[in-house]
Design a protein around this motif. Structure first.
Motif, PDB file in Angstrom:
ATOM      1  N   THR A 120      75.520  -5.907  21.706  1.00  0.00           N
ATOM      2  CA  THR A 120      76.700  -6.314  22.471  1.00  0.00           C
ATOM      3  C   THR A 120      76.384  -6.214  23.953  1.00  0.00           C
ATOM      4  N   SER A 121      76.688  -7.269  24.678  1.00  0.00           N
ATOM      5  CA  SER A 121      76.411  -7.308  26.111  1.00  0.00           C
ATOM      6  C   SER A 121      77.567  -6.680  26.889  1.00  0.00           C
ATOM      7  N   ARG A 122      77.321  -6.462  28.178  1.00  0.00           N
ATOM      8  CA  ARG A 122      78.369  -5.979  29.074  1.00  0.00           C
ATOM      9  C   ARG A 122      79.078  -7.123  29.787  1.00  0.00           C
ATOM     10  N   GLY A 123      78.407  -8.247  29.913  1.00  0.00           N
ATOM     11  CA  GLY A 123      78.961  -9.388  30.638  1.00  0.00           C
ATOM     12  C   GLY A 123      78.943 -10.644  29.794  1.00  0.00           C
ATOM     13  N   PRO A 124      79.179 -11.804  30.428  1.00  0.00           N
ATOM     14  CA  PRO A 124      79.329 -13.048  29.676  1.00  0.00           C
ATOM     15  C   PRO A 124      78.049 -13.845  29.481  1.00  0.00           C
ATOM     16  N   GLU A 125      76.874 -13.344  29.890  1.00  0.00           N
ATOM     17  CA  GLU A 125      75.648 -14.135  29.803  1.00  0.00           C
ATOM     18  C   GLU A 125      74.522 -13.314  29.180  1.00  0.00           C
ATOM     19  N   VAL A 126      73.780 -13.977  28.288  1.00  0.00           N
ATOM     20  CA  VAL A 126      72.647 -13.355  27.597  1.00  0.00           C
ATOM     21  C   VAL A 126      71.558 -14.410  27.426  1.00  0.00           C
ATOM     22  N   ARG A 179      58.610 -17.115   9.427  1.00  0.00           N
ATOM     23  CA  ARG A 179      59.873 -17.832   9.552  1.00  0.00           C
ATOM     24  C   ARG A 179      60.320 -18.009  11.002  1.00  0.00           C
ATOM     25  N   GLY A 180      60.083 -17.040  11.834  1.00  0.00           N
ATOM     26  CA  GLY A 180      60.633 -17.072  13.189  1.00  0.00           C
ATOM     27  C   GLY A 180      61.908 -16.259  13.247  1.00  0.00           C
ATOM     28  N   THR A 181      62.983 -16.828  13.770  1.00  0.00           N
ATOM     29  CA  THR A 181      64.220 -16.049  13.924  1.00  0.00           C
ATOM     30  C   THR A 181      65.450 -16.908  13.705  1.00  0.00           C
ATOM     31  N   LEU A 182      66.518 -16.245  13.284  1.00  0.00           N
ATOM     32  CA  LEU A 182      67.845 -16.843  13.156  1.00  0.00           C
ATOM     33  C   LEU A 182      68.826 -15.889  13.818  1.00  0.00           C
ATOM     34  N   VAL A 183      69.525 -16.368  14.843  1.00  0.00           N
ATOM     35  CA  VAL A 183      70.404 -15.530  15.661  1.00  0.00           C
ATOM     36  C   VAL A 183      71.802 -16.135  15.680  1.00  0.00           C
ATOM     37  N   GLN A 184      72.800 -15.282  15.559  1.00  0.00           N
ATOM     38  CA  GLN A 184      74.198 -15.677  15.664  1.00  0.00           C
ATOM     39  C   GLN A 184      74.789 -15.043  16.918  1.00  0.00           C
ATOM     40  N   TYR A 185      75.580 -15.803  17.664  1.00  0.00           N
ATOM     41  CA  TYR A 185      76.254 -15.258  18.845  1.00  0.00           C
ATOM     42  C   TYR A 185      77.749 -15.519  18.740  1.00  0.00           C
ATOM     43  N   THR A 186      78.552 -14.559  19.214  1.00  0.00           N
ATOM     44  CA  THR A 186      80.004 -14.650  19.158  1.00  0.00           C
ATOM     45  C   THR A 186      80.586 -14.069  20.439  1.00  0.00           C
ATOM     46  N   ALA A 187      81.527 -14.779  21.036  1.00  0.00           N
ATOM     47  CA  ALA A 187      82.205 -14.279  22.227  1.00  0.00           C
ATOM     48  C   ALA A 187      83.205 -13.204  21.843  1.00  0.00           C
ATOM     49  N   ARG A 237      82.550 -10.799  26.652  1.00  0.00           N
ATOM     50  CA  ARG A 237      81.225 -10.265  26.342  1.00  0.00           C
ATOM     51  C   ARG A 237      80.635 -11.057  25.184  1.00  0.00           C
ATOM     52  N   LEU A 238      79.396 -10.778  24.873  1.00  0.00           N
ATOM     53  CA  LEU A 238      78.709 -11.478  23.788  1.00  0.00           C
ATOM     54  C   LEU A 238      78.224 -10.472  22.748  1.00  0.00           C
ATOM     55  N   ARG A 239      78.482 -10.807  21.486  1.00  0.00           N
ATOM     56  CA  ARG A 239      77.929 -10.024  20.380  1.00  0.00           C
ATOM     57  C   ARG A 239      76.810 -10.850  19.751  1.00  0.00           C
TER      58      ARG A 239
END
Length: 309
Positions: free
Chosen positions: A131-137, A152-160, A84-86
């Motif tokens: 948090t996603s349910r699957g492996p793609e976001v 500013r826009g956005t700053l995003v962090q992703y973690t498996a 999943r993806l956080r």
């Protein structure tokens, strides 16, 4: 207003110097992102990217000084099957709901296929964790109107989240993978050298690692049967690992009484009965076609009696 004036002045200077919007924007003051990033981390600043790493950061072009107002900037994040993806939105600063509009014209959208995880605009007061349910976001920063906005826009962090998928061994393949288990198998006539078995089932422990290792390659059973010791050969036989022959086997007749005796007899009886039926039909039609001999009465009438003359 002072920020917009600085932006306008910077544009004039940049045009005189032959520079573009990016050069102007980075001259303007803005908040730093060093406190939000880990040491040595790189940020993906280009749009329309497909990200497949286990961890990373992404931001819009120009962050943290501006964001493009006429650009659909999206990122597709894909990790291993069974994971999943956080998503952690550290920073968001875009135009909010304007007067006379029903909703956000500029926004950050996080979606998992057709399932919407988040849709936000304006300024984010605290980090947002999804948090996603699957492996793609898919993460999308949408803007409308003028080319640049002084936000500013956005700053995003992703973690498996979950165990990463091991690479299949040489001469082997992945059978199945979900959030808790991974099943691998060797090709025909191959086994894992450490267990002398064809299959291996791994279990994900606490979402971080697997309970067992996966060898890099499978080994040929025929080599083991030829060069290994008696113990290895006995284990292979116990595991029912029998190499497939190189040539097509020759079919041999078995000792079945039905195949050898009864079945041929039945076939012979059927053929004989069939021939008898055919002969009977032929004889019947021949009798119908045979000419009928003339009757004696007709012969007597055609020849006069000599005594009657």
């Amino acid at each position: 207003m002072a920020y917009e004036a600085a932006l306008a002045g910077g544009v004039g200077l940049a045009r005189e110097a032959g520079l573009g919007w990016e050069a102007v924007a980075w001259r303007l003051p803005g908040p730093t992102t060093d406190s939000r990033l880990r040491e040595g981390e790189e940020v993906t600043r280009y749009c329309s990217e497909v990200l497949t790493s286990q961890h990373g950061y992404l931001s819009n072009p120009g962050y943290p000084h501006y964001y493009p107002g006429d650009l659909n900037c999206s990122w597709h994040i894909r990790v291993d099957e069974g994971q999943r993806l956080r998503i952690r939105v550290h920073d968001l600063s875009v135009r909010g709901v304007r007067q006379g509009t029903a909703g956000c014209t500029d926004f950050l959208r996080v979606a998992e296929g057709r399932r919407l995880l988040s849709l936000d605009c304006g300024d984010l007061e605290r980090p947002l964790v999804l948090t996603s349910r699957g492996p793609e976001v898919t993460v999308t920063l949408w803007g409308e109107g003028q080319p640049l906005y002084p936000h500013r826009g956005t700053l995003v962090q992703y973690t498996a989240v979950g165990c990463p998928s091991p690479s299949p061994p040489r001469d082997g393949y992945s059978v199945h993978r979900n959030a808790t288990h991974a099943h691998f198998s060797c090709c025909v006539n191959f086994v894992f050298a450490d267990t002398l078995k064809k299959d291996r089932l791994l279990r994900c422990v606490d979402g971080h690692g697997w309970n067992d290792s996966l060898p890099r390659q499978c080994i040929d059973v025929r080599i083991l049967m030829e060069f290994a010791n008696a113990t290895v050969r006995r284990i292979l036989e116990q595991n029912l690992v029998t190499p497939r022959p190189e040539v097509r086997p020759v079919l041999q007749r078995g000792g079945s009484m039905f195949v050898d005796t009864i079945l041929p007899s039945i076939i012979m009886v059927v053929l004989i009965l069939g021939n008898c039926v055919i002969v009977a039909i032929i004889m019947k039609y021949r009798k119908r076609d045979r000419p009928t001999p003339p009757s004696r009465e007709l012969v007597d009438l055609s020849e006069p009696d000599p005594d009657s003359v």
